[in-house]
Design a protein around this motif. Sequence first.
Motif, mmCIF file in Angstrom:
data_model
loop_
_atom_site.group_PDB
_atom_site.id
_atom_site.type_symbol
_atom_site.label_atom_id
_atom_site.label_comp_id
_atom_site.label_asym_id
_atom_site.label_seq_id
_atom_site.Cartn_x
_atom_site.Cartn_y
_atom_site.Cartn_z
ATOM 1 N N MET A 102 0.821 -1.198 0.000
ATOM 2 C CA MET A 102 0.000 0.000 0.000
ATOM 3 C C MET A 102 0.862 1.256 0.000
ATOM 4 O O MET A 102 0.562 2.249 -0.670
ATOM 5 C CB MET A 102 -0.941 0.015 1.210
ATOM 6 C CG MET A 102 -1.887 1.215 1.224
ATOM 7 S SD MET A 102 -3.069 1.170 2.588
ATOM 8 C CE MET A 102 -4.111 -0.192 2.059
ATOM 9 N N SER A 103 1.962 1.225 0.735
ATOM 10 C CA SER A 103 2.863 2.365 0.763
ATOM 11 C C SER A 103 3.569 2.543 -0.575
ATOM 12 O O SER A 103 3.869 3.668 -0.976
ATOM 13 C CB SER A 103 3.894 2.194 1.879
ATOM 14 O OG SER A 103 3.272 2.222 3.140
ATOM 15 N N MET A 104 3.831 1.433 -1.281
ATOM 16 C CA MET A 104 4.438 1.532 -2.610
ATOM 17 C C MET A 104 3.505 2.265 -3.562
ATOM 18 O O MET A 104 3.956 3.056 -4.403
ATOM 19 C CB MET A 104 4.761 0.138 -3.151
ATOM 20 C CG MET A 104 6.067 -0.441 -2.632
ATOM 21 S SD MET A 104 7.506 0.584 -3.020
ATOM 22 C CE MET A 104 7.410 0.672 -4.811
ATOM 23 N N VAL A 105 2.213 1.997 -3.427
ATOM 24 C CA VAL A 105 1.232 2.739 -4.227
ATOM 25 C C VAL A 105 1.350 4.232 -3.926
ATOM 26 O O VAL A 105 1.334 5.079 -4.826
ATOM 27 C CB VAL A 105 -0.205 2.244 -3.938
ATOM 28 C CG1 VAL A 105 -1.221 3.134 -4.649
ATOM 29 C CG2 VAL A 105 -0.366 0.796 -4.380
ATOM 30 N N LEU A 163 -1.389 14.202 -2.703
ATOM 31 C CA LEU A 163 -1.970 14.028 -1.376
ATOM 32 C C LEU A 163 -2.632 12.670 -1.221
ATOM 33 O O LEU A 163 -2.667 12.111 -0.122
ATOM 34 C CB LEU A 163 -2.965 15.150 -1.091
ATOM 35 C CG LEU A 163 -2.353 16.555 -1.031
ATOM 36 C CD1 LEU A 163 -3.416 17.597 -0.746
ATOM 37 C CD2 LEU A 163 -1.240 16.624 0.014
ATOM 38 N N THR A 164 -3.116 12.107 -2.321
ATOM 39 C CA THR A 164 -3.631 10.729 -2.269
ATOM 40 C C THR A 164 -2.492 9.765 -1.977
ATOM 41 O O THR A 164 -2.639 8.818 -1.196
ATOM 42 C CB THR A 164 -4.314 10.350 -3.591
ATOM 43 O OG1 THR A 164 -5.406 11.235 -3.833
ATOM 44 C CG2 THR A 164 -4.832 8.914 -3.542
ATOM 45 N N GLY A 165 -1.335 10.025 -2.591
ATOM 46 C CA GLY A 165 -0.168 9.197 -2.307
ATOM 47 C C GLY A 165 0.257 9.290 -0.857
ATOM 48 O O GLY A 165 0.568 8.283 -0.220
ATOM 49 N N VAL A 166 0.251 10.501 -0.314
ATOM 50 C CA VAL A 166 0.589 10.687 1.101
ATOM 51 C C VAL A 166 -0.414 9.963 1.991
ATOM 52 O O VAL A 166 -0.052 9.367 3.007
ATOM 53 C CB VAL A 166 0.626 12.193 1.444
ATOM 54 C CG1 VAL A 166 0.810 12.405 2.944
ATOM 55 C CG2 VAL A 166 1.754 12.885 0.679
ATOM 56 N N TYR A 167 -1.677 9.982 1.578
ATOM 57 C CA TYR A 167 -2.712 9.275 2.336
ATOM 58 C C TYR A 167 -2.411 7.778 2.384
ATOM 59 O O TYR A 167 -2.494 7.149 3.447
ATOM 60 C CB TYR A 167 -4.072 9.516 1.701
ATOM 61 C CG TYR A 167 -5.185 8.680 2.297
ATOM 62 C CD1 TYR A 167 -5.801 9.057 3.483
ATOM 63 C CD2 TYR A 167 -5.611 7.503 1.685
ATOM 64 C CE1 TYR A 167 -6.801 8.289 4.037
ATOM 65 C CE2 TYR A 167 -6.614 6.732 2.232
ATOM 66 C CZ TYR A 167 -7.205 7.131 3.408
ATOM 67 O OH TYR A 167 -8.197 6.351 3.957
ATOM 68 N N PHE A 168 -2.054 7.194 1.246
ATOM 69 C CA PHE A 168 -1.745 5.756 1.205
ATOM 70 C C PHE A 168 -0.561 5.429 2.097
ATOM 71 O O PHE A 168 -0.521 4.376 2.742
ATOM 72 C CB PHE A 168 -1.449 5.314 -0.231
ATOM 73 C CG PHE A 168 -2.674 4.898 -0.994
ATOM 74 C CD1 PHE A 168 -3.242 3.647 -0.802
ATOM 75 C CD2 PHE A 168 -3.252 5.754 -1.913
ATOM 76 C CE1 PHE A 168 -4.371 3.264 -1.501
ATOM 77 C CE2 PHE A 168 -4.388 5.380 -2.619
ATOM 78 C CZ PHE A 168 -4.951 4.131 -2.414
ATOM 79 N N ILE A 169 0.415 6.327 2.137
ATOM 80 C CA ILE A 169 1.586 6.088 2.988
ATOM 81 C C ILE A 169 1.225 6.210 4.463
ATOM 82 O O ILE A 169 1.582 5.370 5.290
ATOM 83 C CB ILE A 169 2.708 7.085 2.637
ATOM 84 C CG1 ILE A 169 3.253 6.804 1.235
ATOM 85 C CG2 ILE A 169 3.843 7.010 3.659
ATOM 86 C CD1 ILE A 169 4.228 7.839 0.735
ATOM 87 N N ASN A 170 0.495 7.257 4.811
ATOM 88 C CA ASN A 170 0.185 7.532 6.216
ATOM 89 C C ASN A 170 -0.818 6.579 6.830
ATOM 90 O O ASN A 170 -0.793 6.331 8.032
ATOM 91 C CB ASN A 170 -0.351 8.959 6.360
ATOM 92 C CG ASN A 170 0.759 9.982 6.465
ATOM 93 O OD1 ASN A 170 1.919 9.623 6.614
ATOM 94 N ND2 ASN A 170 0.413 11.241 6.368
ATOM 95 N N THR A 171 -1.732 6.042 6.032
ATOM 96 C CA THR A 171 -2.805 5.242 6.611
ATOM 97 C C THR A 171 -2.452 3.779 6.788
ATOM 98 O O THR A 171 -3.239 3.035 7.349
ATOM 99 C CB THR A 171 -4.068 5.306 5.728
ATOM 100 O OG1 THR A 171 -3.737 4.966 4.383
ATOM 101 C CG2 THR A 171 -4.687 6.673 5.776
ATOM 102 N N ARG A 172 -1.306 3.344 6.337
ATOM 103 C CA ARG A 172 -1.001 1.924 6.472
ATOM 104 C C ARG A 172 -0.917 1.566 7.956
ATOM 105 O O ARG A 172 -0.162 2.134 8.724
ATOM 106 C CB ARG A 172 0.300 1.553 5.752
ATOM 107 C CG ARG A 172 1.564 2.121 6.371
ATOM 108 C CD ARG A 172 2.782 1.707 5.553
ATOM 109 N NE ARG A 172 4.002 2.193 6.144
ATOM 110 C CZ ARG A 172 4.707 1.522 7.035
ATOM 111 N NH1 ARG A 172 4.289 0.351 7.459
ATOM 112 N NH2 ARG A 172 5.816 2.017 7.524
ATOM 113 N N LYS A 173 -1.719 0.618 8.367
ATOM 114 C CA LYS A 173 -1.748 0.116 9.732
ATOM 115 C C LYS A 173 -1.765 1.249 10.750
ATOM 116 O O LYS A 173 -0.929 1.344 11.645
ATOM 117 C CB LYS A 173 -0.573 -0.807 9.981
ATOM 118 C CG LYS A 173 -0.570 -1.983 9.040
ATOM 119 C CD LYS A 173 0.133 -3.166 9.632
ATOM 120 C CE LYS A 173 0.033 -4.351 8.684
ATOM 121 N NZ LYS A 173 0.645 -5.546 9.209
ATOM 122 N N LYS A 174 -2.736 2.146 10.578
ATOM 123 C CA LYS A 174 -2.965 3.233 11.533
ATOM 124 C C LYS A 174 -1.726 4.093 11.732
ATOM 125 O O LYS A 174 -1.308 4.378 12.845
ATOM 126 C CB LYS A 174 -3.460 2.707 12.867
ATOM 127 C CG LYS A 174 -4.859 2.133 12.782
ATOM 128 C CD LYS A 174 -5.369 1.836 14.163
ATOM 129 C CE LYS A 174 -6.784 1.315 14.099
ATOM 130 N NZ LYS A 174 -7.770 2.285 13.734
#
Length: 317
Positions: free
Chosen positions: A126-129, A285-296
């Motif tokens: 998910m973070s790679m995305v 910002l969608t990319g940042v969201y994918f990085i930040n939201t992984r496992k809370k």
Amino acid sequence: MKNVPNPTLIILAFFSVYVIWGSTYLLNKIAVTELPPFMLASIRFVTAGTLIFIICKITGKSLAISRKQFFNTVIAGFLFLAFGNGVVVWALRHVDTGFAALEISAQPLVVLLLMRIIDGKKIPAMSMVGVVLGIIGIYLLVSQKQVLSQENSVLGMSMIALALTGWAYGSLFVGRANLPSNYFVNTGYQMFNGGLLLFIASMVFGEEWSAPAAWSSPTQISMILLILFGSIVAFTSFNYLLRTVSPEKVATSTYVNPIIALILGWYFLNEQITTQSVIAAMVLLTGVYFINTRKKFLLYSRFANKIGGKRYEELRL
């Protein structure tokens, strides 16, 4: 009996983190059109650090720290304030505030990549995305004709990227360094030391200093707001929120600050918001969201939960 958080204070604290930190790009842009960048940043952080020391003395907080802790605050002050913030202020002479804010919002991406390079941490799918989207968003942002056609804009964007790397590495450093346990004392030393380093840089580059009385009213007001609100009020609000609400809610400032900066730059400085800039912002910002939201927000929490205050620098002072 457990203390119940005050809803009004929470709302005011979020307003501070969202709007005040988002507005620092505008305030720095206004001030740097008149003042040399390193002088501006030096005065801001030395003054803010001094005020924090005074507040600590008034409230009875000890300023005593070990030699190792002092040395580490110098390193952190350099990474976040002298190099990070100082270079960004310099770059704002050549880059619109909204572009700068959007580029800096990619910081979680850079932290993730540095953790991979330095610690060998595997990047989850998910973070790679998020990484891929972040790179696409940055490309869309900096490849615009409106950006490339402005004088020294490419240099400005490149310098912001270097400052961003300094911030990201600083985030890894403070997560491991021996720093003062009290977040307010820690902040004071980092700001004061960072301000002194900026003073040295200003002298080395031969900047011409001037007295505040000689500044224009907009610059005087901007400096006061940067010192009192951007450096002290917003930071205190941030740490209050870390102790009151969940870290992922506090991290939403990553998405809000660039939007605030874009709107304020457009309204007060007539900076252009292009369709491509809007698309770039959405992708980035969608990319940042994918990085930040992984496992809370494990990436965020790794630093946020360790401080009392060490994590503040990752947000725009």
